[in-house]
Enzyme design. Structure first.
Site, PDB file in Angstrom:
ATOM      1  CB  VAL A 105      -0.927   0.035   1.241  1.00 54.82           C
ATOM      2  CG1 VAL A 105      -1.849   1.244   1.186  1.00 54.82           C
ATOM      3  CG2 VAL A 105      -1.729  -1.259   1.357  1.00 54.82           C
ATOM      4  CB  CYS A 106       1.000   4.227   0.359  1.00 57.40           C
ATOM      5  SG  CYS A 106       1.346   5.999   0.303  1.00 57.40           S
ATOM      6  CB  THR A 107       5.931   4.837   0.026  1.00 61.90           C
ATOM      7  OG1 THR A 107       5.511   5.098   1.369  1.00 61.90           O
ATOM      8  CG2 THR A 107       5.692   6.075  -0.824  1.00 61.90           C
ATOM      9  CB  THR A 125       3.875   3.134  -5.414  1.00 64.26           C
ATOM     10  OG1 THR A 125       4.149   3.596  -4.084  1.00 64.26           O
ATOM     11  CG2 THR A 125       4.612   4.051  -6.390  1.00 64.26           C
ATOM     12  CB  ALA A 155      -2.497   4.196  -5.967  1.00 61.06           C
TER      13      ALA A 155
END
Lengths: 235, 235
Positions: A105-107, A125, A155
């Site tokens: 998730v995300c970074t 990402t 993302a």
């Protein structure tokens, strides 16, 4: 409830400077799978603070964690400090090597990248770090959720909810995923169309980019260094 | 970042059996307001478990909390045990009496109702408890977020994100709200249209209603009793 199925061991790595919503969004969805057990994992069991001061308490240490069916790898500014951390990267790598499912998730995707599990994989990402995916040998995809075999990547931040619903659907079927979506009344009505870098007004994008200036620069330097370590050729 | 503005004291009541996402969604949004301080509040500072086992650590006790600019009242099955709790209801009541803003999320609205602050107010809550709003003298509105003066109510669980973005917009302007929406990449793509009881397939609704059977019955009995205590006439 339908689709009880076998027991499911789910774990998420938590760490100082995590963005709590990268974790709590997927937790909300995945912990509702009947017979699932969701553990927060870190090196020690002492609480850690998220990037905005939210206290998270690990349930188990990384070294004592059972083999997991699903590993959630959240992001947040604290991800940057773990990009050479053998204990964390080794944990992600060993999990993926067992052929089990990973949700970045995300970074958190950058951590997966540093662990070498993005090589040749389609992935996404957070929009502000999307240009870094290539350093890890990933095929960058401009999408909110990308499913590539056992690797699901979401993302930025709130995309973890969408990614987790996709996982429920894959592991337990669409009927249960829809039940969970209804339980958490996930019929979002964002008050603005400012949720992506292709729809937000230019001045909004500029302000947010500016606030990310330093961390993005650090992440870029780190990504280059990691690419060299992994032996990945970049321009 | 724009719109620094004056300091903002934000608090959320946490309790055993809370639904963590009712809290962590708004936290993710509101804690990003520059110069905001967001505290988790409970009777004691010992950690509590959410309805699915997520550990939450209070930052401060209710009795030691400073006057708040925004109070978040989350829901979850544990809300039911607090419907006659003088310490909790008194805290909500005193906050509202100071003319400050309240955000109820999910069945947190029932706690606000038991505290008497829904009387005559337009409000919403989780779809499975929506029929209970009248017992507290509220005007039930079929909407994801309802703003009625200083009372903002959000529907089930994930609606807290939408409600919190509305609060940022009200308190600090749309520019900052859009920046935060972009930071958390809130451009949702639910994989199904199953997020509301008017769009989900009938069998999905039936299964979820069945899983809520007992708690809904308890909440209904409690709401009737509270209505009598508040002197609200219902049919």
């Amino acid at each position: 409830m339908l689709n009880h199925g076998p027991e499911l061991e789910i774990g998420a790595i938590v760490f100082p400077g995590i963005d709590q919503a990268d974790l709590t969004g997927p937790f909300e969805v995945l912990s509702r799978i009947p017979s699932a057990r969701f553990r927060l994992l870190w090196k020690e069991k002492t609480p850690v603070c998220d990037v905005n001061g939210f206290v998270l308490t690990p349930d188990e240490t990384l070294s004592a964690a059972p083999p997991l069916d699903v590993l959630v790898v959240p992001g947040g500014r604290g991800q940057e400090a773990l990009m050479d951390d053998e204990a964390v990267l080794g944990f992600i790598q060993a999990h993926a090597a067992r052929g089990s499912m990973t949700l970045s998730v995300c970074t958190g995707a950058l951590l997966c990248g540093a662990a070498g599990i993005l090589r040749g994989a389609r992935a996404t990402t957070h929009w502000a770090s999307h240009h870094l995916l290539g350093y890890f040998g990933a095929i960058p995809i401009d999408a909110r959720v990308v499913v590539d075999g056992k690797l699901i990547s979401a993302a930025g931040v709130t995309a973890g909810i969408d990614g987790a619903l996709r996982i429920v659907s894959i592991l337990r079927g669409g009927e249960l995923a829809q039940q969970i979506q209804l339980m958490i009344e996930y019929a979002p009505e964002p008050p603005f169309s400012s949720g992506t870098s292709s729809t937000a007004p230019p001045d909004v994008i500029a302000a947010v980019r500016a606030s990310y200036g330093q961390i993005t620069e650090e992440r870029t330097l780190t990504a280059r260094r990691v690419a060299a370590r992994l032996g990945i050729e970049t321009e």
